[in-house]
Design a protein around this motif. Structure first.
Motif, short mmCIF file in Angstrom:
data_model
loop_
_atom_site.label_atom_id
_atom_site.label_comp_id
_atom_site.label_asym_id
_atom_site.label_seq_id
_atom_site.Cartn_x
_atom_site.Cartn_y
_atom_site.Cartn_z
N ILE A 184 0.85 -1.20 0.00
CA ILE A 184 0.00 0.00 0.00
C ILE A 184 0.88 1.25 0.00
O ILE A 184 0.68 2.19 -0.77
CB ILE A 184 -0.92 0.00 1.24
CG1 ILE A 184 -1.92 -1.16 1.16
CG2 ILE A 184 -1.67 1.33 1.36
CD1 ILE A 184 -2.81 -1.28 2.38
N PHE B 60 6.87 2.50 12.59
CA PHE B 60 7.27 3.80 12.06
C PHE B 60 8.78 3.97 11.91
O PHE B 60 9.22 4.79 11.13
CB PHE B 60 6.70 4.91 12.94
CG PHE B 60 5.20 4.94 12.91
CD1 PHE B 60 4.52 5.27 11.74
CD2 PHE B 60 4.45 4.60 14.02
CE1 PHE B 60 3.14 5.26 11.69
CE2 PHE B 60 3.07 4.59 13.98
CZ PHE B 60 2.41 4.93 12.81
N SER C 76 1.96 8.49 12.68
CA SER C 76 1.21 8.76 11.44
C SER C 76 1.41 10.19 10.97
O SER C 76 1.53 10.45 9.77
CB SER C 76 -0.28 8.54 11.66
OG SER C 76 -0.52 7.28 12.19
N SER D 287 -6.12 -4.73 7.99
CA SER D 287 -4.83 -4.28 7.47
C SER D 287 -4.99 -3.58 6.12
O SER D 287 -4.16 -2.75 5.76
CB SER D 287 -3.87 -5.46 7.35
OG SER D 287 -4.38 -6.40 6.47
N THR D 288 -6.06 -3.92 5.38
CA THR D 288 -6.29 -3.22 4.12
C THR D 288 -6.84 -1.82 4.38
O THR D 288 -6.53 -0.87 3.67
CB THR D 288 -7.29 -3.99 3.24
OG1 THR D 288 -6.96 -5.35 3.29
CG2 THR D 288 -7.26 -3.51 1.82
N VAL E 29 -6.01 0.17 6.50
CA VAL E 29 -4.94 1.11 6.84
C VAL E 29 -4.75 2.10 5.69
O VAL E 29 -4.36 3.26 5.91
CB VAL E 29 -3.64 0.34 7.13
CG1 VAL E 29 -2.46 1.27 7.25
CG2 VAL E 29 -3.79 -0.45 8.41
N ALA E 30 -5.07 1.65 4.48
CA ALA E 30 -4.95 2.55 3.32
C ALA E 30 -5.80 3.79 3.50
O ALA E 30 -5.55 4.82 2.88
CB ALA E 30 -5.35 1.80 2.06
N ARG F 257 -5.81 5.81 5.81
CA ARG F 257 -5.11 6.90 6.49
C ARG F 257 -4.80 8.06 5.55
O ARG F 257 -4.49 9.15 6.00
CB ARG F 257 -3.78 6.40 7.03
CG ARG F 257 -3.90 5.73 8.35
CD ARG F 257 -2.56 5.52 8.96
NE ARG F 257 -2.72 4.73 10.16
CZ ARG F 257 -1.79 4.01 10.71
NH1 ARG F 257 -0.59 3.96 10.17
NH2 ARG F 257 -2.01 3.32 11.80
N TYR F 258 -4.83 7.79 4.25
CA TYR F 258 -4.46 8.81 3.28
C TYR F 258 -5.63 9.06 2.34
O TYR F 258 -6.42 8.16 2.08
CB TYR F 258 -3.21 8.35 2.49
CG TYR F 258 -2.10 7.95 3.42
CD1 TYR F 258 -1.29 8.91 4.03
CD2 TYR F 258 -1.88 6.62 3.74
CE1 TYR F 258 -0.30 8.56 4.91
CE2 TYR F 258 -0.88 6.25 4.64
CZ TYR F 258 -0.10 7.22 5.22
OH TYR F 258 0.88 6.87 6.11
N ALA G 73 -4.46 10.06 -3.34
CA ALA G 73 -3.03 9.77 -3.24
C ALA G 73 -2.68 8.46 -3.93
O ALA G 73 -1.51 8.14 -4.10
CB ALA G 73 -2.61 9.72 -1.77
N TYR G 74 -3.72 7.70 -4.32
CA TYR G 74 -3.48 6.39 -4.93
C TYR G 74 -3.58 6.48 -6.45
O TYR G 74 -4.27 7.35 -6.98
CB TYR G 74 -4.49 5.37 -4.39
CG TYR G 74 -4.31 5.11 -2.92
CD1 TYR G 74 -3.35 4.21 -2.49
CD2 TYR G 74 -5.05 5.79 -1.97
CE1 TYR G 74 -3.14 3.98 -1.14
CE2 TYR G 74 -4.85 5.57 -0.62
CZ TYR G 74 -3.90 4.67 -0.21
OH TYR G 74 -3.70 4.46 1.12
N LEU H 160 -6.12 1.65 -8.43
CA LEU H 160 -6.42 1.36 -7.04
C LEU H 160 -7.58 2.18 -6.54
O LEU H 160 -8.34 1.75 -5.70
CB LEU H 160 -5.20 1.66 -6.18
CG LEU H 160 -4.25 0.50 -5.90
CD1 LEU H 160 -3.17 0.94 -4.96
CD2 LEU H 160 -5.02 -0.67 -5.31
#
Lengths: 273, 263
Positions: A49, A197, B41, B187-188, B190-191, B193-194, B198-199, B203
């Protein structure tokens, strides 16, 4: 398996038998969980990602990250992360609270090895799935493919295995907290933060401001991820220096873990047994 | 009916808070973990904004709001989704789902909202703070209307998140060990966060229709920044209601295959 070795058999051969049977039994145990292992492997996609974000971000050009550099770095990080997964704190806490540790303590071998070898067995089961995922990735996006030299691959395998051992030793040391408190596994959540991080998992260390890069490099975390990834992706990296620092950290946590084990065991109350 | 539901949930939640308060040290761990995760973050986000660059055309404050929405949703996950839905597996394994189905109470609501874990609250609070900072420093005056729209978008993103988790968790009626699939989902996400832009294009489509990260974090942040179109608002609401309906249908369908183990 099942063979009693006479004590006259020399110690190296003895250890070889012990470790071989431990590995075989833990492998058999782990293969039961192959469906979970596939899902664990899938949940390690964070570096991929991040790769897509870094590729799109304008800032990458300023740092001198071209697409090839980014894709080989983050895909290497993905591979390294797959083979450095450690969950010993969760299992150890459970075994401690339920008193399962008691029978292990009766065996003439430190329980450390049982947990360590079960992690290694899991990695062996993971290998084909990681290869399939990589294959899919390269088929979907052929420009991501790069081929590291044979010497790099060998050095990277050694580095990944050492990184796994270092991470395991760190987690083992903190697992010893289970002897003093009931919910030590919440410490694992805290341990996850610097790993996330500072290790280079979400951003290459080169992108950090100098102060933060310095802080990161003075912790063991970059050696768990960034160092092996750089070897595998074929980037410039001081290999001897990296191995040396990694070795020193391993030694530190090995000693800490031994001391904590010695004192912690006195606190063990064999709950539930 | 609604009042009865609320009063029952109130009893459930106050009981589960009492049980959790036993582990007070957790609060300290959670606060440290939220502070650590947020500073990490924000550090990573700031890398993309150094030297006057930006991320997918979004301003720093707007990206901060996206991160705030993400943190809020993480808190919601820890408070409700994680503690409740992770138990469906053991209800099925041990056959205790029988008792839930026999109760004169909607079984989907029971398995989804029985427990409230207070440990997600630090995340919820810091998410709200982050969103407020984002709105405040972008000099955006939030009118009452746009506040309502922002709130509505947050509700629909929570409903979307809930439905996704619930559908995956209820597949454990067939596959008992499916719990890890929720970890894959987590966990996917998490993408999120942005911001979506941005992708890369391919995607972006995936993150809008298949794993709707766009609706989860980007759209509520856009609403907070006053830059969301009416079409997107309607799409988000429709999508949330559709997924909620699917989650209910799916649960009823799955229950037909429940074999009531060990009873």
């Amino acid at each position: 398996m099942g063979r009693i070795l006479p004590s006259s058999v020399n110690s190296i051969k003895r250890y070889f038998y012990i470790f071989r049977s431990l590995f075989i039994s833990q492998y058999a145990l782990m293969i039961e969980y192959r469906a979970e292992i596939v899902l664990w492997a899938l949940s390690g996609i964070l570096p991929l990602i991040m790769l897509t974000i870094w590729k799109e971000a304008d800032i990458s050009k300023e740092f001198g990250f071209n697409h090839k550099w980014l894709s080989s770095y983050f895909i290497s990080a993905f591979i390294v992360r797959q083979f450095t997964a450690v969950w010993v704190m969760v299992i150890f806490e459970k075994d401690n609270i339920e008193g399962k540790l008691s029978p292990y303590l009766l065996q003439p071998i430190n329980p450390f090895w049982r947990y360590y070898i079960s992690h290694i067995a899991e990695q062996f089961i993971r290998i084909p799935f990681v290869f399939i995922m990589l294959l899919l990735l390269f088929v979907l996006e052929p420009s991501f493919f790069w081929s590291p030299s044979l010497i790099r691959i060998i050095l990277a395998i050694i580095a990944i295995f050492s990184a796994f051992t270092l991470r395991f030793l760190i987690h083992w040391f903190f697992s010893m907290l289970c002897f003093w408190t009931d919910r030590a596994s919440s410490i694992e959540r805290l341990l996850m933060i610097p790993y996330l991080f500072l290790s280079g998992l979400v951003a290459p260390l080169e992108a950090f401001p100098p102060v933060i890069r310095f802080v990161a490099l003075s912790t063991p975390f970059p050696y768990i991820l960034s160092f092996p990834s750089k070897i595998l992706s074929g980037q410039d990296v001081n290999i001897i220096n990296g191995y040396l620092v990694m070795f020193i950290w391993m030694l530190i946590f090995l000693l800490l873990g031994r001391v904590a084990w010695k004192f912690g065991l006195r606190k063990y109350s064999g709950m539930g047994a | 009916m609604n009042l009865r539901f609320l009063s029952i949930i109130g009893v459930f939640w106050s009981k589960s808070i009492l049980a959790e308060i036993e582990y007070r040290v957790n609060l300290i761990v959670e606060i440290f973990s939220v502070i650590g995760n947020l500073s990490g973050s924000i550090l990573i986000l700031s890398l993309f904004y150094s030297n006057g660059n930006n991320l997918g055309g979004w301003t720093w404050n707007a990206s901060l709001t996206v991160l705030g929405v993400y943190t809020l949703l993480e808190g919601f996950t820890t408070c409700i989704l994680q503690p409740n839905l992770s138990r469906i597996v053991s209800h099925i394994q041990q056959g205790t789902l029988d008792f839930i189905l026999l109760k004169p109470f909607n079984s989907q609501l029971w398995v989804s909202f029985r427990i409230f874990s207070p440990w997600g609250l630090p995340s919820v609070v810091s998410g709200i703070i982050l969103i407020s900072i984002g709105i405040h420093s972008s000099n955006e005056v939030l009118s009452f209307n746009s506040f309502l729209i922002c709130f509505l978008m947050l509700i629909s993103s929570i409903l979307i998140l809930y439905s996704l988790w619930f559908v995956i968790a209820s597949t454990s009626i067939w596959f008992v060990r499916v719990w890890n699939a929720n970890e894959v989902l987590r966990s996917t996400l998490v993408a999120g966060r942005y911001p979506l832009s941005a992708y890369p294009d391919s995607l972006r489509r995936f993150f809008t229709f298949i794993i709707p990260i766009g609706f989860l974090t980007t759209v509520p942040a856009q609403a907070a920044m006053n830059s969301v179109s009416i079409g997107v608002i309607l799409a988000s609401c429709a999508f949330a209601l559709l997924l909620l309906w699917i989650s209910n249908r799916f649960w009823l369908f799955a229950l037909r295959f429940y074999t009531s183990a060990s009873s």
